[in-house]
Scaffold this active site. Structure first.
Site, short mmCIF file in Angstrom:
data_model
loop_
_atom_site.label_atom_id
_atom_site.label_comp_id
_atom_site.label_asym_id
_atom_site.label_seq_id
_atom_site.Cartn_x
_atom_site.Cartn_y
_atom_site.Cartn_z
N HIS A 17 -5.35 -27.48 -13.03
CA HIS A 17 -6.43 -27.97 -12.16
C HIS A 17 -7.33 -28.93 -12.93
O HIS A 17 -7.77 -29.94 -12.38
CB HIS A 17 -7.26 -26.79 -11.64
CG HIS A 17 -6.52 -25.85 -10.73
ND1 HIS A 17 -6.48 -24.49 -10.92
CD2 HIS A 17 -5.77 -26.09 -9.62
CE1 HIS A 17 -5.76 -23.93 -9.96
NE2 HIS A 17 -5.31 -24.87 -9.17
N LYS A 43 -7.30 -12.53 2.01
CA LYS A 43 -8.71 -12.90 2.13
C LYS A 43 -9.43 -12.81 0.79
O LYS A 43 -10.26 -13.64 0.46
CB LYS A 43 -9.36 -11.97 3.15
CG LYS A 43 -10.70 -12.45 3.64
CD LYS A 43 -11.12 -11.68 4.87
CE LYS A 43 -12.49 -12.06 5.33
NZ LYS A 43 -13.57 -11.49 4.57
N ARG A 93 2.80 -31.17 -8.06
CA ARG A 93 3.67 -30.81 -9.18
C ARG A 93 5.12 -31.12 -8.85
O ARG A 93 5.84 -31.70 -9.63
CB ARG A 93 3.53 -29.33 -9.52
CG ARG A 93 2.24 -28.98 -10.19
CD ARG A 93 1.90 -27.54 -10.05
NE ARG A 93 1.54 -27.22 -8.69
CZ ARG A 93 1.10 -26.03 -8.28
NH1 ARG A 93 0.99 -25.06 -9.14
NH2 ARG A 93 0.78 -25.82 -7.02
N SER A 131 -1.92 -20.92 -10.87
CA SER A 131 -2.73 -19.70 -10.85
C SER A 131 -1.82 -18.48 -10.78
O SER A 131 -2.14 -17.43 -11.34
CB SER A 131 -3.69 -19.72 -9.66
OG SER A 131 -4.53 -20.83 -9.72
P1 ADP Z 1 -4.21 -23.81 -2.76
O1 ADP Z 1 -4.12 -22.34 -2.51
O2 ADP Z 1 -5.14 -24.52 -1.83
O3 ADP Z 1 -2.91 -24.52 -2.93
P2 ADP Z 1 -4.52 -23.88 -5.64
O4 ADP Z 1 -5.70 -23.40 -6.39
O5 ADP Z 1 -3.24 -23.15 -5.82
O6 ADP Z 1 -5.00 -23.90 -4.14
O7 ADP Z 1 -4.26 -25.40 -5.97
C1 ADP Z 1 -5.23 -26.40 -5.71
C2 ADP Z 1 -4.60 -27.77 -5.90
O8 ADP Z 1 -4.26 -27.97 -7.26
C3 ADP Z 1 -3.30 -27.97 -5.11
O9 ADP Z 1 -3.26 -29.31 -4.63
C4 ADP Z 1 -2.22 -27.74 -6.14
O10 ADP Z 1 -1.03 -28.44 -5.81
C5 ADP Z 1 -2.90 -28.33 -7.37
N1 ADP Z 1 -2.38 -27.81 -8.63
C6 ADP Z 1 -2.33 -26.53 -9.05
N2 ADP Z 1 -1.79 -26.44 -10.29
C7 ADP Z 1 -1.50 -27.70 -10.67
C8 ADP Z 1 -0.92 -28.30 -11.84
N3 ADP Z 1 -0.48 -27.56 -12.86
N4 ADP Z 1 -0.79 -29.63 -11.87
C9 ADP Z 1 -1.19 -30.39 -10.82
N5 ADP Z 1 -1.73 -29.92 -9.69
C10 ADP Z 1 -1.89 -28.58 -9.61
#
Ligand code: ADP
Length: 160
Positions: A17, A43, A93, A131
């Protein structure tokens, strides 16, 4: 001054992130990280929304006023209206991300055509970090520190 929101579950915020955030800061003057509830992921999540916000705060200290964090329960597009923001940043990704993100962006575009979604490509070295990986490491008593931004002591947020 162009501002974007970077919405997500951030359960928890990872180096992946942070990588997206750094790219977004090359495009936008200010980025607001918006910690939301993901209906698919349940939730409550693994970390509480309050802790997820605190973890983001720990991670964004070096960026000063250019990065902010908030939590939200409404639709992302409603948050955009509330904050008067016209850009949504999301990270890509894999091709799977591309397909899933496309659906979300199209829906948001129908809901408010004035808001534009901007995708940032994951860097090679962080593209495997999610995550989910971090939560799996924690659940199995591993040390998730290598996946976390500097300044985040993830152990502080784990329930004893
Ligand atoms: P959501 O549940 O809304 O997908 P996330 O917290 O999993 O929320 O991810 C938020 C954003 O960050 C998404 O667009 C996801 O694709 C992106 N993201 C998560 N990990 C990475 C990473 N390692 N590299 C690039 N983008 C990422």
């Amino acid at each position: 001054m162009t501002t974007a929101i970077f919405p997500g579950s951030f359960d928890p915020f990872t180096l992946g992130h942070l990588d997206v955030l750094e790219s977004a800061l090359k495009i936008f003057n200010k980025v607001i990280i918006a910690v939301g509830y993901n209906s698919k992921k349940g939730k409550n999540g693994f970390f509480s929304v309050e802790d997820r916000v605190k973890i983001v705060k720990d991670a964004i200290k070096p960026y000063g006023k250019r990065v902010d964090v908030c939590s939200y329960k409404e639709l992302t597009i409603e948050l955009c209206k509330k904050l008067n923001v016209k850009f949504i940043v999301r990270g890509l990704r894999t091709t799977t991300d591309f397909e899933l993100e496309g659906v979300i962006a199209q829906a948001n575009r129908v809901l408010d055509p004035s808001v534009v979604t901007v995708y940032v490509q994951a860097s090679h070295e962080y593209s495997f970090i999610s995550s989910t990986v971090v939560r799996d490491v924690i659940i199995h008593n591993g040390d998730a520190t290598p996946f976390m931004p500097k300044g985040v002591n993830i152990k502080k947020y784990l329930k004893k």
